[in-house]
Write a protein that holds these residues in place. Sequence first.
Motif, mmCIF file in Angstrom:
data_model
loop_
_atom_site.group_PDB
_atom_site.id
_atom_site.type_symbol
_atom_site.label_atom_id
_atom_site.label_comp_id
_atom_site.label_asym_id
_atom_site.label_seq_id
_atom_site.Cartn_x
_atom_site.Cartn_y
_atom_site.Cartn_z
ATOM 1 N N VAL A 48 0.615 2.971 -16.597
ATOM 2 C CA VAL A 48 1.516 1.937 -17.120
ATOM 3 C C VAL A 48 1.669 0.766 -16.139
ATOM 4 C CG1 VAL A 48 2.797 3.540 -18.584
ATOM 5 C CG2 VAL A 48 3.559 3.145 -16.222
ATOM 6 N N LEU A 49 0.894 0.802 -15.037
ATOM 7 C CA LEU A 49 1.055 -0.233 -14.005
ATOM 8 C C LEU A 49 -0.175 -1.133 -13.892
ATOM 9 C CD1 LEU A 49 2.785 1.854 -11.161
ATOM 10 C CD2 LEU A 49 3.862 0.422 -12.919
ATOM 11 N N ASP A 50 -0.955 -1.221 -14.962
ATOM 12 C CA ASP A 50 -2.189 -2.025 -14.924
ATOM 13 C C ASP A 50 -1.944 -3.478 -14.551
ATOM 14 O OD1 ASP A 50 -3.541 0.191 -15.652
ATOM 15 O OD2 ASP A 50 -3.793 -0.347 -17.758
ATOM 16 N N SER A 51 -0.803 -4.018 -14.945
ATOM 17 C CA SER A 51 -0.561 -5.456 -14.751
ATOM 18 C C SER A 51 0.062 -5.781 -13.395
ATOM 19 C CB SER A 51 0.348 -5.980 -15.870
ATOM 20 O OG SER A 51 1.590 -5.295 -15.865
ATOM 21 N N PHE A 52 0.229 -4.763 -12.530
ATOM 22 C CA PHE A 52 0.868 -4.999 -11.231
ATOM 23 C C PHE A 52 -0.128 -4.812 -10.089
ATOM 24 C CE2 PHE A 52 4.276 -3.462 -14.039
ATOM 25 C CZ PHE A 52 5.186 -4.508 -13.924
ATOM 26 N N ASN A 53 0.087 -5.584 -9.026
ATOM 27 C CA ASN A 53 -0.726 -5.471 -7.821
ATOM 28 C C ASN A 53 -0.090 -4.425 -6.897
ATOM 29 O OD1 ASN A 53 -2.327 -5.852 -5.565
ATOM 30 N ND2 ASN A 53 -1.203 -7.662 -4.886
ATOM 31 N N ILE A 54 -0.778 -3.328 -6.681
ATOM 32 C CA ILE A 54 -0.259 -2.275 -5.803
ATOM 33 C C ILE A 54 -0.987 -2.392 -4.465
ATOM 34 C CG2 ILE A 54 0.004 0.213 -5.479
ATOM 35 C CD1 ILE A 54 0.038 0.468 -8.534
ATOM 36 N N ARG A 55 -0.220 -2.633 -3.418
ATOM 37 C CA ARG A 55 -0.812 -2.912 -2.110
ATOM 38 C C ARG A 55 -1.159 -1.650 -1.333
ATOM 39 N NH1 ARG A 55 -3.104 -4.928 -0.404
ATOM 40 N NH2 ARG A 55 -2.546 -6.032 1.494
ATOM 41 N N LEU A 56 -0.459 -0.556 -1.579
ATOM 42 C CA LEU A 56 -0.704 0.672 -0.829
ATOM 43 C C LEU A 56 -0.187 1.848 -1.649
ATOM 44 C CD1 LEU A 56 -0.117 1.251 2.955
ATOM 45 C CD2 LEU A 56 0.998 2.776 1.345
ATOM 46 N N ILE A 57 -0.889 2.980 -1.568
ATOM 47 C CA ILE A 57 -0.471 4.203 -2.255
ATOM 48 C C ILE A 57 -0.492 5.348 -1.255
ATOM 49 C CG2 ILE A 57 -1.026 5.879 -4.063
ATOM 50 C CD1 ILE A 57 -2.566 3.565 -5.484
ATOM 51 N N CYS A 58 0.579 6.118 -1.201
ATOM 52 C CA CYS A 58 0.620 7.343 -0.396
ATOM 53 C C CYS A 58 0.939 8.514 -1.318
ATOM 54 C CB CYS A 58 1.674 7.240 0.702
ATOM 55 S SG CYS A 58 1.095 6.395 2.172
ATOM 56 N N TYR A 59 -0.006 9.437 -1.433
ATOM 57 C CA TYR A 59 0.139 10.530 -2.387
ATOM 58 C C TYR A 59 -0.608 11.743 -1.851
ATOM 59 C CZ TYR A 59 -0.448 13.153 -6.804
ATOM 60 O OH TYR A 59 -0.446 14.129 -7.781
ATOM 61 N N GLY A 60 0.046 12.891 -1.864
ATOM 62 C CA GLY A 60 -0.625 14.115 -1.470
ATOM 63 C C GLY A 60 -0.109 14.714 -0.189
ATOM 64 N N ALA A 61 0.440 13.905 0.700
ATOM 65 C CA ALA A 61 0.955 14.441 1.969
ATOM 66 C C ALA A 61 2.213 15.269 1.740
ATOM 67 C CB ALA A 61 1.240 13.305 2.941
ATOM 68 N N SER A 62 2.989 14.898 0.725
ATOM 69 C CA SER A 62 4.207 15.627 0.394
ATOM 70 C C SER A 62 4.180 15.996 -1.080
ATOM 71 C CB SER A 62 5.439 14.762 0.680
ATOM 72 O OG SER A 62 6.595 15.317 0.074
ATOM 73 N N SER A 63 4.683 17.167 -1.389
ATOM 74 C CA SER A 63 4.756 17.571 -2.793
ATOM 75 C C SER A 63 5.995 17.006 -3.468
ATOM 76 C CB SER A 63 4.767 19.095 -2.905
ATOM 77 O OG SER A 63 5.921 19.627 -2.276
#
Length: 454
Positions: A414-429
């Motif tokens: 649902v975030l196709d129209s936004f510029n995401i500069r950084l993603i952090c995923y997986g280090a914490s549940s």
Amino acid sequence: MAEIELPSPIVAKFGGTSVADFEAMNRSAAIVLSNPDVRLVVLSASAGVTNLLVTLAEGKEPEHRAFHLDEIRRIQYAILDGLNDVPVIREEIDRMLDNIAMLSEAAGLATSHALTDELVSHGELMSTLLFVEVLRQHQVEAQWFDIRKVMRTNDHFGHAEPEITTLKELTHHLLLPRLNEALVITQGFIGSEAKGRTTTLGRGGSDYTAALLGEALNAKRIDIWTDVPGIYTTDPRVVPNAKRIDEISFEEAAEMATFGAKILHPATLLPAVRSDIPVFVGSSKDSLAGGTLVCNKTTNPPLFRAIALRRRQTLLTLHSLNMLQARGFLAEVFNILARHAISVDLITTSEVSVALTMDTTGSTSTSASLLTTSLLTELSSLCRVEVEENLALIALIGNKLSQACGVGKDVFGVLDSFNIRLICYGASSHNLCLLVPGADAEQVVKTLHGNLFG
């Protein structure tokens, strides 16, 4: 007199808006009196007073000092005027106002962290004196207690750390016997170090005080009364139809607080977590509206619990070809950051670059203000440095996020129209973090909340 062990009491803490004026104090008094298990009450300063005291501690010019002193006097006198004739309390408030004037004059000559803590402590000292009198006029036996007698800390003025063992011993010796005799009112946020000088506990200090005392007294619950009825799936000011969370785990609440939710500070929860004491969060403006219970474990925790937003973030990107198939580059970067007392918040890496944000949790600094010229100079000797400001961190808080299927579709779909500069995923549940342009932050939160929480 022999000390009598009380059954586990409830410790109630009221924030600044809950003791902001005479009407607010009476609402808070009614909450205290509605539950006989409440034996200890911890107060913040009346709303606005701490900020005024901090400004005075900065050593303002005499005309500015006079203005801020008058404003503090106005707030406290408005409460005094609502009380029946109380010459002794008025005398004591006047004495404290004189102390504030004297200390603020000293700050104008040479300010210090110790002087600031001494000056700022008067907010809680005055609010508790006034609240005791409000309770007495409700025909309640209430006692004022100076928390500095038991809240022993180190001498890190402005962000002092309590000495837990000493606190527990002194609480049992000096405070517990009083709880058998009367309802006790004391101060949050302040303490004292070995030489008797006043200290403050830093951001979230009054909540932390309540939790520490709750732990020392083996409380059955810690009640945090504020201006909102509980913890919500996101900030209701951003998403008006945000839903209240009736029950949330300590881990989830701590994640929310770490990533920007204002309702509780992570340090507040530590004593409660250690002793498995539930924390209730409710609104003193409407005590019957319910609230949120924060406890060790909840039944059937959902995949997505809430969305937190932290504004004014800075992204630091470090580029160097020396990273390519090399060892030690990241170690050197972190050594430099450690020398400048920088704690990293989020980080992602590629073969030739590192992107990171600074952790400002529990600090009055912003990540941008931590990027001093000396730090940037030292980093520039190692690599090319890019700084991007005016970003916002959006954290999805949940359970077993790193083990779930379809999270990417639910979030990024649902975030196709936004510029995401950084993603952090997986280090914490428990979290998935996105860094986005500050101007887009609220719309991203609204979009995600609509998709995840309906």
